[in-house]
Write an enzyme that holds these catalytic residues in place. Structure first.
Site, PDB file in Angstrom:
ATOM      1  N   SER A  77       0.935  -1.376  -0.046  1.00  0.00           N
ATOM      2  CA  SER A  77       0.091  -0.077   0.187  1.00  0.00           C
ATOM      3  C   SER A  77       0.849   1.304   0.221  1.00  0.00           C
ATOM      4  O   SER A  77       0.173   2.367  -0.446  1.00  0.00           O
ATOM      5  CB  SER A  77      -1.077   0.074   1.342  1.00  0.00           C
ATOM      6  N   LYS A  80       0.567   3.238  -2.931  1.00  0.00           N
ATOM      7  CA  LYS A  80      -0.451   4.144  -3.592  1.00  0.00           C
ATOM      8  C   LYS A  80      -0.367   5.778  -3.101  1.00  0.00           C
ATOM      9  O   LYS A  80      -0.817   6.342  -3.962  1.00  0.00           O
ATOM     10  CB  LYS A  80      -1.607   3.713  -2.525  1.00  0.00           C
ATOM     11  N   TYR A 204      -2.000  -2.041 -10.800  1.00  0.00           N
ATOM     12  CA  TYR A 204      -1.995  -2.093  -9.303  1.00  0.00           C
ATOM     13  C   TYR A 204      -1.219  -3.227  -8.664  1.00  0.00           C
ATOM     14  O   TYR A 204      -0.584  -2.927  -7.610  1.00  0.00           O
ATOM     15  CB  TYR A 204      -3.602  -2.096  -9.033  1.00  0.00           C
ATOM     16  N   TYR A 256      -4.619   2.836   7.799  1.00  0.00           N
ATOM     17  CA  TYR A 256      -5.708   2.100   7.857  1.00  0.00           C
ATOM     18  C   TYR A 256      -6.602   2.696   8.790  1.00  0.00           C
ATOM     19  O   TYR A 256      -6.752   3.659   9.130  1.00  0.00           O
ATOM     20  CB  TYR A 256      -5.663   0.315   8.469  1.00  0.00           C
ATOM     21  N   VAL A 274       0.707  -3.949   3.683  1.00  0.00           N
ATOM     22  CA  VAL A 274       0.572  -5.347   4.403  1.00  0.00           C
ATOM     23  C   VAL A 274       1.898  -6.110   4.541  1.00  0.00           C
ATOM     24  O   VAL A 274       1.900  -7.025   5.354  1.00  0.00           O
ATOM     25  CB  VAL A 274      -0.481  -6.016   3.654  1.00  0.00           C
TER      26      VAL A 274
HETATM   27  N1  GLU Z   1      -1.677  -5.466  -2.669  1.00  0.00           N
HETATM   28  C1  GLU Z   1      -2.356  -5.313  -1.376  1.00  0.00           C
HETATM   29  C2  GLU Z   1      -3.904  -5.294  -1.658  1.00  0.00           C
HETATM   30  O1  GLU Z   1      -4.310  -4.670  -2.451  1.00  0.00           O
HETATM   31  C3  GLU Z   1      -2.000  -3.927  -0.443  1.00  0.00           C
HETATM   32  C4  GLU Z   1      -2.706  -3.761   0.727  1.00  0.00           C
HETATM   33  C5  GLU Z   1      -2.050  -3.038   1.667  1.00  0.00           C
HETATM   34  O2  GLU Z   1      -0.751  -3.055   1.552  1.00  0.00           O
HETATM   35  O3  GLU Z   1      -2.850  -2.421   2.394  1.00  0.00           O
HETATM   36  O4  GLU Z   1      -4.559  -6.175  -1.133  1.00  0.00           O
END
Ligand code: GLU
Length: 331
Positions: A77, A80, A204, A256, A274
């Protein structure tokens, strides 16, 4: 562990700070037992749950790093933040903010529920999956590799080298990520996606699978802390307005469903992933000259054992401890 509050006035040499950080990492490594590594992306489950490392890079270049400093891990994430910055740089801020909001969702990062329940006009923010997948659909380029290239270009400028795609993690996520495909189809149906769904999802999954180290995250944090400037090179890498929006999003939505608690107890713009990484941007502070890193720093943390909100459990506790000891909060 070194107890109580040290008199930071007595000296701030790298060696002196290093002793403290070594001590804190050794202490918080025991806390890794309280968490679990992510396993919904099967390859991530191979990480060593007891790993813990931190890298702190100051404006002067002073670096304090400790623990598992060399272990590569995928951005997940954290990517992002980068893809949102790239999209803003390529398409313009107002174009992006018309398509992705900047509000915390209060739901899990991979929730579809809030989109449907609230009949939203756009995804809540670019740091949850619905928003990030929308951003991946806006990145320029007809193929996922062309879109990824724009992310690699920014990373190369930030890090001074071109990081690599972790193909095992990418394939593992591509083959297991039914939830993200469901989000993608929902976004397609509601008209939020700007381009082909498969190319968007491939982009993604790939951006999440870029390998980095904690030093890399500390460098990214350092540039964000300085509003997009690479102070060493005297060069603006990210336009100031975009760097500031990225930090606001990190502070309000970066950790989160624990973002409010993190802002309260740590008080630093940060984003976790994650795989157990956290990037944090500590802007310059003028409160107490005796404290270390008053001219700002970037911090990278790695600790793949996650707590119930999906953040590195020992990593968060370590950051909280350091932020309190060194008065790093922006508030
Ligand atoms: N690639 C992970 C997903 O989309 C990223 C999630 C994350 O790191 O929060 O589930």
């Amino acid at each position: 562990m070194v107890q109580g509050t040290a008199n930071w006035n007595t000296g701030q040499t790298q060696e002196w700070l290093q002793q403290y950080v070594d001590d804190w990492v050794a202490f918080y490594r025991k806390h890794t037992d309280d968490g679990e590594v992510a396993s919904y992306i099967p390859v991530l489950a191979k990480a060593d749950p007891n790993d813990l490392g931190i890298s702190i890079i100051g404006k002067s270049g002073m670096t304090v790093r400790s623990g598992d400093t060399e272990t590569p891990f995928t951005m997940q994430s954290i990517s992002k933040v980068i893809s949102f910055i790239v999209a803003c740089m390529e398409r313009g801020v107002s174009y992006m903010l018309d398509r992705v909001d900047v509000e915390p969702s209060g739901e899990a990062f991979n929730s579809i529920m809030h989109l449907e329940m609230n009949q939203v006009q756009k995804p809540f923010n670019p740091l949850i999956n619905a928003g990030a997948i929308t951003v991946s659909s806006i990145l320029p380029g007809k193929t996922s590799d062309i879109r990824l290239e724009s992310i690699f270009r920014l990373l190369e400028q930030l890090l001074g080298y071109r990081p690599a795609l972790n193909v095992d993690v990418y394939e593992s996520e591509r083959d297991s990520s039914m939830r993200n495909r469901a989000i993608g189809y929902y976004l397609l149906e509601t008209g939020f996606l700007e381009s082909d769904l498969n190319v968007t999802l491939e982009t993604y999954f790939k951006q999440c699978s870029i390998d980095v180290t904690i030093d890399d995250l500390a460098r990214i944090g350092m540039v964000l802390a300085n509003d997009g400037m690479d102070v060493k090179k005297g060069e603006e890498i990210i336009p100031r307005q975009i760097a500031r929006i990225a930090k606001v999003l990190m502070l309000t939505c970066g950790m989160y469903d624990a973002s409010g608690k993190f802002a309260t107890y740590v008080g630093i713009p940060a984003k976790s992933g994650v795989s157990g990484g956290i990037v944090a941007a500590v802007p310059p502070r003028v409160r107490d000259e005796a404290m270390p890193f008053t001219d700002g720093c970037g911090i990278g943390v790695y600790g793949p054992a996650l707590g119930d909100k999906g953040n590195s459990i020992a990593g968060i506790r370590l950051l909280r401890h350091i932020a309190n000891q060194w008065d790093l909060s922006i508030f």
